[in-house]
Write a protein that holds these residues in place. Sequence first.
Motif, PDB file in Angstrom:
ATOM      1  N   TYR A   1      -6.648  -2.295  11.869  1.00  7.24           N
ATOM      2  CA  TYR A   1      -5.198  -2.393  12.041  1.00  7.24           C
ATOM      3  C   TYR A   1      -4.646  -0.979  12.159  1.00  7.24           C
ATOM      4  O   TYR A   1      -4.815  -0.166  11.250  1.00  7.24           O
ATOM      5  CB  TYR A   1      -4.545  -3.108  10.851  1.00  7.24           C
ATOM      6  N   HIS A   2      -4.022  -0.699  13.290  1.00 10.43           N
ATOM      7  CA  HIS A   2      -3.441   0.627  13.499  1.00 10.43           C
ATOM      8  C   HIS A   2      -1.958   0.517  13.830  1.00 10.43           C
ATOM      9  O   HIS A   2      -1.419   1.329  14.578  1.00 10.43           O
ATOM     10  CB  HIS A   2      -4.187   1.360  14.612  1.00 10.43           C
ATOM     11  N   GLY A   3      -1.301  -0.514  13.293  1.00 12.24           N
ATOM     12  CA  GLY A   3       0.125  -0.648  13.508  1.00 12.24           C
ATOM     13  C   GLY A   3       0.449  -1.403  14.775  1.00 12.24           C
ATOM     14  O   GLY A   3      -0.422  -2.014  15.409  1.00 12.24           O
TER      15      GLY A   3
ATOM     16  N   VAL B   1       0.059   6.836  14.409  1.00 11.73           N
ATOM     17  CA  VAL B   1      -1.113   6.505  15.229  1.00 11.73           C
ATOM     18  C   VAL B   1      -0.827   6.791  16.702  1.00 11.73           C
ATOM     19  O   VAL B   1      -1.618   7.454  17.393  1.00 11.73           O
ATOM     20  CB  VAL B   1      -1.512   5.021  15.030  1.00 11.73           C
TER      21      VAL B   1
ATOM     22  N   VAL C   1      -3.436   5.580   6.693  1.00 12.27           N
ATOM     23  CA  VAL C   1      -2.141   5.046   6.259  1.00 12.27           C
ATOM     24  C   VAL C   1      -2.288   4.302   4.926  1.00 12.27           C
ATOM     25  O   VAL C   1      -1.391   4.343   4.088  1.00 12.27           O
ATOM     26  CB  VAL C   1      -1.535   4.167   7.377  1.00 12.27           C
ATOM     27  N   ILE C   2      -3.429   3.666   4.706  1.00 10.45           N
ATOM     28  CA  ILE C   2      -3.674   3.009   3.412  1.00 10.45           C
ATOM     29  C   ILE C   2      -4.451   3.921   2.463  1.00 10.45           C
ATOM     30  O   ILE C   2      -4.139   4.013   1.278  1.00 10.45           O
ATOM     31  CB  ILE C   2      -4.442   1.684   3.616  1.00 10.45           C
TER      32      ILE C   2
ATOM     33  N   TRP D   1       0.831  -1.211   0.000  1.00  7.08           N
ATOM     34  CA  TRP D   1       0.000   0.000   0.000  1.00  7.08           C
ATOM     35  C   TRP D   1       0.867   1.262   0.000  1.00  7.08           C
ATOM     36  O   TRP D   1       0.497   2.260   0.607  1.00  7.08           O
ATOM     37  CB  TRP D   1      -0.920   0.042   1.228  1.00  7.08           C
TER      38      TRP D   1
ATOM     39  N   SER E   1      -6.075  -3.747   6.148  1.00  5.33           N
ATOM     40  CA  SER E   1      -5.471  -5.069   6.391  1.00  5.33           C
ATOM     41  C   SER E   1      -6.455  -6.067   6.960  1.00  5.33           C
ATOM     42  O   SER E   1      -6.308  -7.268   6.768  1.00  5.33           O
ATOM     43  CB  SER E   1      -4.330  -4.962   7.402  1.00  5.33           C
TER      44      SER E   1
ATOM     45  N   GLU F   1     -10.086   3.495  10.580  1.00  3.51           N
ATOM     46  CA  GLU F   1      -9.639   3.586   9.190  1.00  3.51           C
ATOM     47  C   GLU F   1     -10.922   3.871   8.390  1.00  3.51           C
ATOM     48  O   GLU F   1     -11.896   3.126   8.533  1.00  3.51           O
ATOM     49  CB  GLU F   1      -9.081   2.244   8.713  1.00  3.51           C
TER      50      GLU F   1
ATOM     51  N   LYS G   1       3.355   5.607   4.351  1.00  2.00           N
ATOM     52  CA  LYS G   1       3.389   4.850   3.088  1.00  2.00           C
ATOM     53  C   LYS G   1       3.459   5.739   1.833  1.00  2.00           C
ATOM     54  O   LYS G   1       4.533   6.105   1.396  1.00  2.00           O
ATOM     55  CB  LYS G   1       2.177   3.912   3.026  1.00  2.00           C
TER      56      LYS G   1
ATOM     57  N   SER H   1       6.710   6.248  10.527  1.00  2.00           N
ATOM     58  CA  SER H   1       5.907   5.087  10.138  1.00  2.00           C
ATOM     59  C   SER H   1       4.448   5.371  10.462  1.00  2.00           C
ATOM     60  O   SER H   1       4.125   6.327  11.184  1.00  2.00           O
ATOM     61  CB  SER H   1       6.346   3.854  10.930  1.00  2.00           C
ATOM     62  N   GLY H   2       3.590   4.482   9.980  1.00  2.00           N
ATOM     63  CA  GLY H   2       2.176   4.582  10.316  1.00  2.00           C
ATOM     64  C   GLY H   2       1.938   4.298  11.783  1.00  2.00           C
ATOM     65  O   GLY H   2       1.108   4.957  12.432  1.00  2.00           O
ATOM     66  N   SER H   3       2.638   3.319  12.313  1.00  2.00           N
ATOM     67  CA  SER H   3       2.467   2.990  13.739  1.00  2.00           C
ATOM     68  C   SER H   3       2.770   4.204  14.609  1.00  2.00           C
ATOM     69  O   SER H   3       2.039   4.513  15.553  1.00  2.00           O
ATOM     70  CB  SER H   3       3.417   1.855  14.143  1.00  2.00           C
TER      71      SER H   3
ATOM     72  N   ASP I   1      -7.352   7.035  10.492  1.00  4.17           N
ATOM     73  CA  ASP I   1      -6.073   6.407  10.157  1.00  4.17           C
ATOM     74  C   ASP I   1      -6.090   6.164   8.649  1.00  4.17           C
ATOM     75  O   ASP I   1      -6.728   5.238   8.157  1.00  4.17           O
ATOM     76  CB  ASP I   1      -5.915   5.099  10.937  1.00  4.17           C
TER      77      ASP I   1
HETATM   78  C1  LIG Z   1      -4.249   1.593   8.580  1.00  5.88           C
HETATM   79  C2  LIG Z   1      -2.846   1.355   9.039  1.00  5.88           C
HETATM   80  N1  LIG Z   1      -2.386   2.005  10.106  1.00  5.88           N
HETATM   81  C3  LIG Z   1      -1.128   1.852  10.542  1.00  5.88           C
HETATM   82  C4  LIG Z   1      -0.262   1.006   9.882  1.00  5.88           C
HETATM   83  C5  LIG Z   1       1.126   0.821  10.399  1.00  5.88           C
HETATM   84  O1  LIG Z   1       2.044   1.409   9.542  1.00  5.88           O
HETATM   85  P1  LIG Z   1       3.601   1.026   9.652  1.00  5.88           P
HETATM   86  O2  LIG Z   1       3.710  -0.400   9.227  1.00  5.88           O
HETATM   87  O3  LIG Z   1       4.252   2.011   8.720  1.00  5.88           O
HETATM   88  O4  LIG Z   1       4.002   1.229  11.062  1.00  5.88           O
HETATM   89  C6  LIG Z   1      -0.697   0.313   8.755  1.00  5.88           C
HETATM   90  C7  LIG Z   1       0.203  -0.601   8.021  1.00  5.88           C
HETATM   91  O5  LIG Z   1      -0.174  -1.283   7.102  1.00  5.88           O
HETATM   92  C8  LIG Z   1      -2.024   0.473   8.320  1.00  5.88           C
HETATM   93  O6  LIG Z   1      -2.508  -0.187   7.268  1.00  5.88           O
END
Ligand SMILES: Cc1ncc(COP(=O)(O)O)c(C=O)c1O
Length: 439
Positions: free
Chosen positions: A144-146, A115, A254-255, A52, A224, A219, A281, A110-112, A252
Amino acid sequence: MNASARLPDAFWMPFTPNRAFRGAPRLFARAQGMYYFTPEGRQILDTLAGLWCVNAGHAHPSIVRAIQRQAAELDFVSSFNMSHPLAFEAADRLVSLAPAGLSRAFFTNSGSEAVDTALKIARAYHRARGEGSRICFIGRAKAYHGVGWGGLSVGGLARHKREFTPLLGDVDHLSLPYDRRSSAFTVGQPEHGAHFADELESLLATVHDPATVAAVIVEPVIGSGGMYPPPKRYLERLREICDRHGILLIFDEVITGFGRLGAAFAARALDITPDMICCAKGLTNGSVPMGATIVRDGIFQAIADRSASPIELYHGYTYSAHPLACAAAIAAIEVYEQEDLFGRVRKLAPTWAQSAHSLKGARHVSDVRSIGLLAGIDLQPREGAAGARGVEVGQRCLEAGMLVRNSGDTLLLSPPLIIDEEQIAHVFATIQGVLAAIP
Ligand SMILES: Cc1ncc(COP(=O)(O)O)c(C=O)c1O
């Protein structure tokens, strides 16, 4: 290293069956546009934009050049008490893509981290306004929020948490807003399901005093966890309930950020303004790790104005606003704009949806969901072997020259936004062929 040599042991791979991987390694040596290339030179069509990430396609020359230039110019400077001009430019470009009012960007890697940053900002904001009792977070099933402690806590995938409990205590979850009986094989947002948002109101009436809730995080499209678009009017209703109770709403993205739904953010595509957006991403087209938490100006102002200390927020990362990441983000945003990739998604989405939904009736397929350039395809699980069919489809597709991600028995598709109509047809024909050939 010779590609056929046994792989050394030291690399502990993330989210991977490490022991099995070494028996059948899946290695890519190069990538360009829509394709990966194996060390032997085999071309593999990428239906997941890396993970993604690479919305403009792999190794876009403008982004590559920007990173190369920046590495030679200024390799690193901290943004603690100092910074560099590109950090300010990158933040400015980023917030210009967000809905009006979201005008501050906090950079992460990062996404994590984006968040966890949003969750920390939510608590700091309420505390700054004298509402320190607001500490609770509400997430959703299948979210999924990391993998940070905060993101894991608000996430809704039990398998991800099992070894790591206890997580944050003051957390609750709404259920998945999806009813297969009414919504299977829906193109775009299901008609049915706005009422799932009312669960928030009942949680506030029966479990959590609203004055203790800091934020709801969702999200806009569950990614995911299986690719579930929001039912029509569902996110609007969440927004209304949050507003009524002084609760922040965090998207969120991230995607869904950077074009997946045909606009810079799902918030804009769906016309709902959250208080914060988490992204990563596609921010740098996946080329350099970077995430960001974009914040409504009032949140920043409340924290800044009422802070008793000169440093308003005791939070940040060594690599926040890393020069290479900032250069990559500016270049990526320019590419998205110059190539009108978000507009391209709007044009391609009907073809994508039609091709994805042509799998209705295909062997083993129990549901197809799609929105923008995203699709989730549910397969009936094999008796006593949940997930095995999804893994086999992934393997067979790879043998046929196409990388497809499975999450259990759900196939998740999210190609680079540069995919063309011929490639779209090829993706779904290949999946259909594989499904017809496997038990
Ligand atoms: C919606 C969402 N939030 C957070 C994350 C976490 O991102 P990262 O893997 O860059 O920490 C992801 C990863 O796929 C995601 O899909």
